[in-house]
Design a protein around this motif. Structure first.
Motif, short mmCIF file in Angstrom:
data_model
loop_
_atom_site.label_atom_id
_atom_site.label_comp_id
_atom_site.label_asym_id
_atom_site.label_seq_id
_atom_site.Cartn_x
_atom_site.Cartn_y
_atom_site.Cartn_z
N ARG A 10 0.84 -1.20 0.00
CA ARG A 10 0.00 0.00 0.00
C ARG A 10 0.87 1.24 0.00
O ARG A 10 1.98 1.24 0.54
N TRP A 17 -4.25 4.42 2.88
CA TRP A 17 -3.30 3.43 2.35
C TRP A 17 -3.98 2.69 1.20
O TRP A 17 -4.97 2.00 1.42
N VAL A 18 -3.46 2.86 0.00
CA VAL A 18 -4.13 2.31 -1.19
C VAL A 18 -3.14 1.47 -2.01
O VAL A 18 -1.94 1.74 -2.01
N PRO A 19 -3.66 0.46 -2.74
CA PRO A 19 -2.78 -0.32 -3.61
C PRO A 19 -2.42 0.50 -4.86
O PRO A 19 -3.03 1.54 -5.11
N ALA A 41 3.70 -1.57 -3.01
CA ALA A 41 2.96 -1.26 -4.23
C ALA A 41 3.93 -0.80 -5.32
O ALA A 41 4.89 -0.09 -5.05
#
Ligand code: NDP
Length: 485
Positions: A10, A17-19, A41
């Protein structure tokens, strides 16, 4: 207290928190045994676009907060870092392969840096200017650039994140950080603590990934206002070319080939351990590493012998063994360093000690602490940054030749002068072309806010201390005519 969690695969964009947009991932390897310790990521253009857009949206609000409020938030971040300093030390040590004590030192320095800029946020001032008549008033206002791109190397990632992000935020900028994919975990952990401290979404974003993908997308982005690049001279040059397309100012902190210069009257009991430490700390993978040892001819044999003994005594081990030196960060880095070591003897260098891989339990990327003499300025190992535990010794006679040899390099980062004679030390300090000088010590230990300055191919613009706060602002000049009302 729960363990410090670094979200797997992430990146931190707009407070979440993002992919990666394309769901790509990259492994992070343990330098001690090549095992995968985490996945990150694999950010690309879409992720950089999202992070820059978030930073742009957050900028007006963040710049408008009072400096005292910004300082208070940074202070909360510094306090959380202090609470988690041992966790951060472990993250840094394992990710880079350095002994735990080295990770701890870096985590403490990072904490101190954030605290320094928390306190400095409301001390940033412009100046009032003299005028030709009393009817005019002139002054300057320091203003943030806007969205700052920060791109970092793998060798001291936690400390370098603090050193670049904290002054940028303190001055009212928002940030998009791209750490090296080789050692990204310290920066990610620091970002999580900043989020927990309450920094508003979008103020501090982290995009992870490869230099050729996320790094290039960030440094060539058309909506950033300032670039801070720390890394190699070659990549710095490429970043500057990209920045020129968009007319974005660049701060460059690049490589080094720093000399330790030892005069015959030096206190060798103090100098020798510091010289050994200067090239074995972080396995020599420091921009300021003391990779050239210049010794006055009359004491050259003694110094060579004592330094070689010191290098042989360096204990190698994995990060958790917490000895003196760990492996190099990656297979590629070790191949690079071994390339120098294979080439040097053929050019006439003598291997005093080391000169090859080190046999250590575990299959890490270890290189033996190495001392070379009979080297000269024409050799690659004397001219280029090795970025490993490799010391090249040369002799000199007198101050003038010492200065000439100190300056006989494309780099200009740090010079360390070892002597009991204050005039000689100050003459050498004045005449050397380096951004930083240390006398009878290695680097800046004990000096608070020491500006991390560079000259020549080592880069330009100030990092560290109050000067860094200025670097992250531009000055607006205001002239006012006072009408007779
Ligand atoms: P690099 O120059 O290879 O990489 C630095 C950063 O730039 C990394 O995040 C890298 O990503 C990224 N990058 C790579 N290519 C590009 C590109 N085309 N556009 C934008 N970004 C890109 O340096 P290293 O990571 O190998 O670090 C070692 C170097 O850093 C040494 O030369 C050392 O002296 C220097 N350094 C200087 C310091 C100073 O203050 N003067 C302090 C510490 C180190 P990725 O890793 O994912 O490829």
């Amino acid at each position: 207290m729960s363990a410090l969690e670094i979200p797997v695969a992430r990146q931190l964009i707009d407070g979440a928190w993002v992919p990666a947009a394309d769901q790509g991932e990259l492994p992070v390897l343990d330098p001690a045994n090549s095992k995968v310790i985490q996945r990150i990521a694999r950010g690309g253009q879409a992720d950089v676009d999202a992070a820059v857009a978030a930073a742009r949206r957050a900028f007006p609000g963040w710049a408008a907060t009072s400096p005292t409020e910004r300082g208070a938030l940074l202070g909360r971040w510094a306090a959380l870092v202090m609470e988690r300093v041992e966790d951060l030390a472990r993250v840094e040590a394992r990710d880079v392969g350095k002994p735990l004590s080295g990770g701890r030192m870096n985590a403490f320095i990072a904490q101190g840096i954030i605290e320094y800029f928390a306190g400095a946020a409301d001390k940033l001032t412009g100046v009032t200017l003299p005028t030709r008549t009393p009817d005019y008033l002139g002054f300057t206002i320091p203003e943030p650039w806007g969205v700052c791109a920060v791109t970092l190397p793998w060798n001291v990632p936690t400390l370098l994140s603090a050193a670049n992000v904290a002054p940028a935020l303190a001055a009212g900028n928002t940030v998009v950080l791209k750490p090296s994919e080789v050692a990204p975990l310290g920066p990610l952990a620091l970002a999580e603590l900043a989020r927990e401290a309450g920094l508003p979404p979008g103020v501090f974003n982290v995009v992870t990934g490869l230099g050729a993908e996320a790094g290039q997308a960030l440094t060539s982005h058309t909506d950033i206002d300032h670039i801070s690049f720390v890394g190699s001279t070659a990549t710095g040059s490429a970043v500057m070319r990209a920045a020129s397309e968009n007319l974005v100012p660049v701060k460059l902190e690049l490589g080094g080939k720093s000399p330790n210069v030892v005069f015959a009257d030096a206190d060798l009991d103090v100098a020798i351990p510091a010289i050994v430490g200067s090239i074995t700390e972080n396995a020599g993978q420091n921009c300021y590493a003391g990779s050239r040892l210049l010794v006055e001819e009359s004491i050259r044999d003694e110094v060579t012998e004592r330094v070689a003994a010191g290098m042989r005594a360096v204990r190698l081990g994995t990060w958790d063994m917490d000895l003196d030196m760990g492996p190099l960060v990656s297979r590629e880095q070790r191949e690079r360093v071994l390339g120098f070591l294979e080439e040097a003897p053929g050019e006439g260098a003598r291997v005093v000690t080391g000169g090859a891989k080190a046999e250590v339990p575990d299959e890490g990327w270890f290189v033996a602490p190495t001392v070379l003499d009979r080297v000269d300025r024409g050799m690659r190992v004397v001219r280029e940054e090795v970025f490993g535990p490799v010391l090249a010794i040369q002799g000199f006679t007198g101050t003038a030749q010492a200065v000439e040899m100190m300056n006989d390099t494309d780099f200009g980062l740090l010079a360390c002068i070892w002597t009991d004679d204050v005039s000689r030390a100050l003459r050498a300090a004045k005449e050397v072309r380096a951004g930083q000088v240390a006398v009878n010590q290695f680097h800046d230990a004990g000096v608070i806010g020491f500006p991390f300055n560079m000259q020549k191919d080592s880069g330009f613009s100030a990092g560290g201390g109050y000067a860094a706060l200025r670097e992250y602002t531009q000055e607006k000049a205001v002239a006012v005519r006072l009408l007779d009302r």
